[in-house]
Design a protein around this motif. Structure first.
Motif, PDB file in Angstrom:
ATOM      1  N   GLN A 266       0.826  -1.213   0.000  1.00 63.18           N
ATOM      2  CA  GLN A 266       0.000   0.000   0.000  1.00 63.18           C
ATOM      3  C   GLN A 266       0.859   1.261   0.000  1.00 63.18           C
ATOM      4  O   GLN A 266       0.546   2.235  -0.683  1.00 63.18           O
ATOM      5  N   ALA A 267       1.948   1.235   0.780  1.00 62.40           N
ATOM      6  CA  ALA A 267       2.780   2.432   0.914  1.00 62.40           C
ATOM      7  C   ALA A 267       3.761   2.586  -0.246  1.00 62.40           C
ATOM      8  O   ALA A 267       4.337   3.657  -0.438  1.00 62.40           O
ATOM      9  N   GLY A 268       3.979   1.520  -0.998  1.00 61.32           N
ATOM     10  CA  GLY A 268       4.927   1.581  -2.110  1.00 61.32           C
ATOM     11  C   GLY A 268       6.377   1.696  -1.666  1.00 61.32           C
ATOM     12  O   GLY A 268       7.206   2.280  -2.366  1.00 61.32           O
ATOM     13  N   VAL A 269       6.676   1.159  -0.490  1.00 56.69           N
ATOM     14  CA  VAL A 269       8.064   1.157   0.009  1.00 56.69           C
ATOM     15  C   VAL A 269       8.402  -0.241   0.518  1.00 56.69           C
ATOM     16  O   VAL A 269       7.521  -1.106   0.600  1.00 56.69           O
ATOM     17  N   GLY A 270       9.661  -0.467   0.854  1.00 55.49           N
ATOM     18  CA  GLY A 270      10.086  -1.755   1.388  1.00 55.49           C
ATOM     19  C   GLY A 270      10.694  -1.602   2.769  1.00 55.49           C
ATOM     20  O   GLY A 270      10.952  -0.476   3.213  1.00 55.49           O
ATOM     21  N   PRO A 271      10.941  -2.733   3.452  1.00 56.51           N
ATOM     22  CA  PRO A 271      11.496  -2.669   4.808  1.00 56.51           C
ATOM     23  C   PRO A 271      12.798  -1.863   4.882  1.00 56.51           C
ATOM     24  O   PRO A 271      13.060  -1.177   5.872  1.00 56.51           O
ATOM     25  N   GLY A 272      13.587  -1.906   3.820  1.00 56.96           N
ATOM     26  CA  GLY A 272      14.861  -1.184   3.821  1.00 56.96           C
ATOM     27  C   GLY A 272      14.707   0.328   3.819  1.00 56.96           C
ATOM     28  O   GLY A 272      15.667   1.057   4.090  1.00 56.96           O
ATOM     29  N   ASP A 273      13.506   0.813   3.498  1.00 53.79           N
ATOM     30  CA  ASP A 273      13.274   2.258   3.457  1.00 53.79           C
ATOM     31  C   ASP A 273      12.885   2.832   4.817  1.00 53.79           C
ATOM     32  O   ASP A 273      12.825   4.055   4.990  1.00 53.79           O
ATOM     33  N   ILE A 274      12.571   1.959   5.779  1.00 52.91           N
ATOM     34  CA  ILE A 274      12.034   2.423   7.072  1.00 52.91           C
ATOM     35  C   ILE A 274      13.177   2.901   7.981  1.00 52.91           C
ATOM     36  O   ILE A 274      14.187   2.219   8.141  1.00 52.91           O
ATOM     37  N   ASP A 275      12.976   4.068   8.591  1.00 46.75           N
ATOM     38  CA  ASP A 275      14.025   4.681   9.416  1.00 46.75           C
ATOM     39  C   ASP A 275      13.837   4.460  10.914  1.00 46.75           C
ATOM     40  O   ASP A 275      14.805   4.574  11.674  1.00 46.75           O
ATOM     41  N   VAL A 276      12.614   4.184  11.356  1.00 48.46           N
ATOM     42  CA  VAL A 276      12.375   3.995  12.794  1.00 48.46           C
ATOM     43  C   VAL A 276      11.164   3.075  12.963  1.00 48.46           C
ATOM     44  O   VAL A 276      10.177   3.200  12.240  1.00 48.46           O
ATOM     45  N   ILE A 277      11.277   2.131  13.907  1.00 49.90           N
ATOM     46  CA  ILE A 277      10.360   0.981  13.950  1.00 49.90           C
ATOM     47  C   ILE A 277       9.797   0.780  15.355  1.00 49.90           C
ATOM     48  O   ILE A 277      10.543   0.839  16.341  1.00 49.90           O
ATOM     49  N   GLN A 278       8.484   0.488  15.439  1.00 52.30           N
ATOM     50  CA  GLN A 278       7.868   0.040  16.693  1.00 52.30           C
ATOM     51  C   GLN A 278       7.297  -1.353  16.462  1.00 52.30           C
ATOM     52  O   GLN A 278       6.483  -1.545  15.554  1.00 52.30           O
ATOM     53  N   LEU A 279       7.713  -2.322  17.281  1.00 55.80           N
ATOM     54  CA  LEU A 279       7.212  -3.695  17.157  1.00 55.80           C
ATOM     55  C   LEU A 279       6.577  -4.125  18.473  1.00 55.80           C
ATOM     56  O   LEU A 279       7.064  -3.762  19.546  1.00 55.80           O
ATOM     57  N   GLN A 280       5.525  -4.927  18.382  1.00 55.67           N
ATOM     58  CA  GLN A 280       4.872  -5.418  19.592  1.00 55.67           C
ATOM     59  C   GLN A 280       5.860  -6.261  20.397  1.00 55.67           C
ATOM     60  O   GLN A 280       6.394  -7.263  19.906  1.00 55.67           O
ATOM     61  N   ASP A 281       6.100  -5.847  21.628  1.00 53.99           N
ATOM     62  CA  ASP A 281       7.059  -6.544  22.496  1.00 53.99           C
ATOM     63  C   ASP A 281       6.418  -6.837  23.843  1.00 53.99           C
ATOM     64  O   ASP A 281       6.930  -6.435  24.876  1.00 53.99           O
ATOM     65  N   THR A 282       5.311  -7.573  23.821  1.00 54.21           N
ATOM     66  CA  THR A 282       4.735  -8.032  25.073  1.00 54.21           C
ATOM     67  C   THR A 282       5.771  -8.818  25.871  1.00 54.21           C
ATOM     68  O   THR A 282       5.687  -8.922  27.076  1.00 54.21           O
ATOM     69  N   ASP A 283       6.748  -9.369  25.151  1.00 53.30           N
ATOM     70  CA  ASP A 283       7.834 -10.124  25.770  1.00 53.30           C
ATOM     71  C   ASP A 283       8.994 -10.104  24.783  1.00 53.30           C
ATOM     72  O   ASP A 283       8.811  -9.831  23.600  1.00 53.30           O
ATOM     73  N   SER A 284      10.189 -10.423  25.274  1.00 52.78           N
ATOM     74  CA  SER A 284      11.383 -10.387  24.423  1.00 52.78           C
ATOM     75  C   SER A 284      11.264 -11.295  23.213  1.00 52.78           C
ATOM     76  O   SER A 284      11.700 -10.952  22.116  1.00 52.78           O
ATOM     77  N   GLY A 285      10.684 -12.476  23.419  1.00 52.09           N
ATOM     78  CA  GLY A 285      10.584 -13.435  22.323  1.00 52.09           C
ATOM     79  C   GLY A 285       9.708 -12.914  21.198  1.00 52.09           C
ATOM     80  O   GLY A 285      10.022 -13.076  20.014  1.00 52.09           O
ATOM     81  N   SER A 286       8.606 -12.270  21.564  1.00 52.95           N
ATOM     82  CA  SER A 286       7.707 -11.742  20.539  1.00 52.95           C
ATOM     83  C   SER A 286       8.412 -10.702  19.677  1.00 52.95           C
ATOM     84  O   SER A 286       8.273 -10.698  18.459  1.00 52.95           O
ATOM     85  N   GLU A 287       9.164  -9.811  20.317  1.00 56.79           N
ATOM     86  CA  GLU A 287       9.850  -8.795  19.508  1.00 56.79           C
ATOM     87  C   GLU A 287      10.822  -9.450  18.533  1.00 56.79           C
ATOM     88  O   GLU A 287      10.914  -9.082  17.361  1.00 56.79           O
ATOM     89  N   LEU A 288      11.548 -10.429  19.038  1.00 56.03           N
ATOM     90  CA  LEU A 288      12.509 -11.155  18.206  1.00 56.03           C
ATOM     91  C   LEU A 288      11.825 -11.749  16.962  1.00 56.03           C
ATOM     92  O   LEU A 288      12.286 -11.600  15.828  1.00 56.03           O
ATOM     93  N   ILE A 289      10.692 -12.396  17.197  1.00 55.15           N
ATOM     94  CA  ILE A 289       9.948 -13.020  16.091  1.00 55.15           C
ATOM     95  C   ILE A 289       9.384 -11.943  15.169  1.00 55.15           C
ATOM     96  O   ILE A 289       9.437 -12.071  13.940  1.00 55.15           O
ATOM     97  N   HIS A 290       8.883 -10.857  15.755  1.00 56.40           N
ATOM     98  CA  HIS A 290       8.257  -9.803  14.946  1.00 56.40           C
ATOM     99  C   HIS A 290       9.267  -9.070  14.070  1.00 56.40           C
ATOM    100  O   HIS A 290       8.913  -8.526  13.028  1.00 56.40           O
TER     101      HIS A 290
END
Ligand SMILES: [Zn+2]
Lengths: 382, 148
Positions: A266-290
């Motif tokens: 939808q955004a017309g960009v790829g992961p390499g274009d992202i400069d700052v990221i928020q990932l769900q980290d209910t726990d360390s393992g989840s962030e790692l997987i996400h």
């Protein structure tokens, strides 16, 4: 499709605020966001919001003003905030309203959540015999993931260590004390391989956004941040989700994978274009997987990235610059919108001591909630 | 020891008693062959709703595991308190058909559990009814000595 802009952001500090109801914390966040946008509540034409344990969002109108607007209650677990945001965006794009508000708030009893099996379409024995716990799911998924991708438990410690380090730089975070590797690695075993300081706690707080069409944004006071994508997806048959008495023989990708793909398209960009990221980290393992499920690295690459500092504020993939759920706690309804507030601050160059260097242009948020809902946004500096 | 022939179960419909011991009962979609545990009324794979009871067996391989380190809140009903709570093992066991069944484990020692080890179905008392009779649930135990 017309772009939509975020013109106001508001947050009630997360943690525990005795004497203030969850709804009051939500209304506080809305007032902050309205003030930031320079918009009166009377001008808001649509609102979506929710909480898990603090009552109905539309009751916020009792505190903000009974203007008669359509105010819809959202209940999508940890993805409530992301779902409210996607709904406001759809309403503005449809022409239903010029200005919309997304709000999330919560106030939970202390300790782990205790869901009732029937609410989730499950039988009583599943809860009675001690299998219906979200912390177990996170541990079981993490254990299997570490095994399949050759990642050591040290990586779990490093995720938590960075979260508390970033939280210490965030005056609105709940946990603002840095923790050493050993403090985390030797903390109480909660659900091995996950320990006490690798889990977030249920907390309190509120977060709100004011949005309008990107064309109209210059009429308002706020510094506009463009929403390039806002996607919500639910689970497929065969994905490994919370509250699963069994898993299918053939596994399917998590809803995060499909939500992330759709958002990048939808955004017309790829992961390499992202400069700052928020990932769900209910726990360390989840962030790692996400990290991998959202496309920011290959499965198994996480341990090296963490060790090399790539996910730190000054690194190539700055993740959870505000300390994430681990440092902020998780008021379920507010959590997803806190992530968006943080990315807006980063894109507006207002993140203070935790500002990502080099004028970040594109930001990304991801929440995951039971029983398999993922919401992703891609945001662009205005 | 209490007899395992006529135990009180928290989940009686999940367990079949055969001459060689207990076995898990699930269901199978007649349209696409997908298996479910517990037995399902409809198939989330093909959206069909023609399912039949299906035996899942009593042995498998440990697919993932954890140890429940704190006393869960209700609806957990073991009757324990924080003072006398004993951590218990939880895992997914991959059955011969490939379905992974979530279960309590009879072992809660990290040194005695490893992914891929053989597990066998058993019944385990996890609480006591008001009349003093133990209530059982299904559980998996290591099928061979756990020594690595
Ligand atoms: Zn089917």
């Amino acid at each position: 499709m017309d772009d939509v802009a975020i013109i106001g952001i508001g947050l009630h500090p997360f943690g525990r605020t005795d004497g203030l109801s969850g709804q009051a914390q939500g209304a506080y966040a809305v007032r902050e966001a309205l003030a930031d946008a320079g918009v009166p509540w009377e001008a808001v034409g649509v609102a979506y919001g929710g909480s898990q344990d603090a009552g109905n969002a539309d009751a916020l109108a009792n505190l903000l003003g009974l203007t008669g607007i359509p105010f819809v209650n959202v209940a999508n677990g940890c993805a409530t905030g992301g779902s409210a945001l996607a709904s406001v965006i759809a309403a503005i794009r449809s022409g239903m309203a010029e200005i919309g508000v997304a709000v999330g708030f919560d106030k939970h009893p202390r300790g782990a959540f205790n869901p009732r099996p029937a609410d989730w379409g499950l039988e009583d024995w599943y809860g009675q015999t001690g299998l219906m716990l979200t912390t177990q799911f996170f541990a079981l998924k993490t254990r299997r993931y570490l095994h399949e991708h050759g990642i050591s438990e040290d990586a779990l410690v490093r995720v938590a260590q960075r979260a508390y380090r970033n939280g210490a730089r965030n005056p609105q975070a709940w946990r603002r004390r840095e923790l050493s590797f050993d403090e985390i690695a030797q903390s109480m075993p909660v659900n091995l391989p996950l320990r006490k300081y690798m889990f977030c706690n249920p907390a309190e707080g509120g977060a709100a956004l004011v949005l309008c069409s990107a064309r109209a944004a210059r009429r308002y006071a706020g510094k506009a941040v463009l929403v390039k994508a806002a996607v919500v997806r639910t689970r497929h048959h065969g994905s490994f989700e919370v509250f699963s008495p069994s898993l299918a023989a053939h596994q399917a990708p998590a809803p995060t994978v499909t939500a992330s793909h759709a958002a990048f398209e939808q955004a017309g960009v790829g992961p390499g274009d992202i400069d700052v990221i928020q990932l769900q980290d209910t726990d360390s393992g989840s962030e790692l997987i996400h990290m991998a499920e959202n496309g920011f690295c290959a499965h198994g690459e996480q341990e090296r990235l963490l060790r090399e500092g790539a996910t730190e504020i000054g690194g190539r993939l700055p993740i959870n610059t505000d300390g994430g759920c681990l440092a902020n706690g998780e008021p379920v309804g507010a959590s997803g919108l806190r992530q968006v507030v943080e990315i807006c601050r980063q894109l507006r160059q207002e993140a203070g001591a935790r500002q990502v260097p080099g004028r970040p242009r594109l930001g990304y948020t991801h929440v995951y909630g039971a029983p398999g809902v993922s919401a992703v946004t891609i945001l662009q500096a205005g | 020891m209490h007899s395992l022939e006529h135990p009180k179960l928290a989940c009686g419909h999940l367990v079949q008693f055969r001459s060689d011991g207990p076995s898990l009962l699930g269901s199978r979609c007649r349209r696409c062959d997908e298996l479910y545990f517990p037995a399902a009324r409809s198939c989330t794979r093909c959206s069909g709703n023609d399912l039949e009871a299906w035996p899942l067996g009593s042995e498998g391989l440990l697919w993932s595991w954890t140890i429940q380190g704190y006393l869960p809140k209700a609806p957990y009903d073991s009757g324990e308190t924080d003072a006398d709570f004993t951590p218990y093992g939880v895992g997914y066991v991959e059955m011969p058909s490939g379905i992974k069944v979530e279960s309590r484990l009879t072992v809660a020692d990290p040194a005695a559990l490893r992914i891929g080890m053989r597990m066998a179905l058993t019944l385990e008392p996890y609480r006591v009814a008001p009349d003093g009779e133990p209530i059982f649930t299904y559980a998996f135990a290591p099928a061979l000595p756990a020594a690595a």
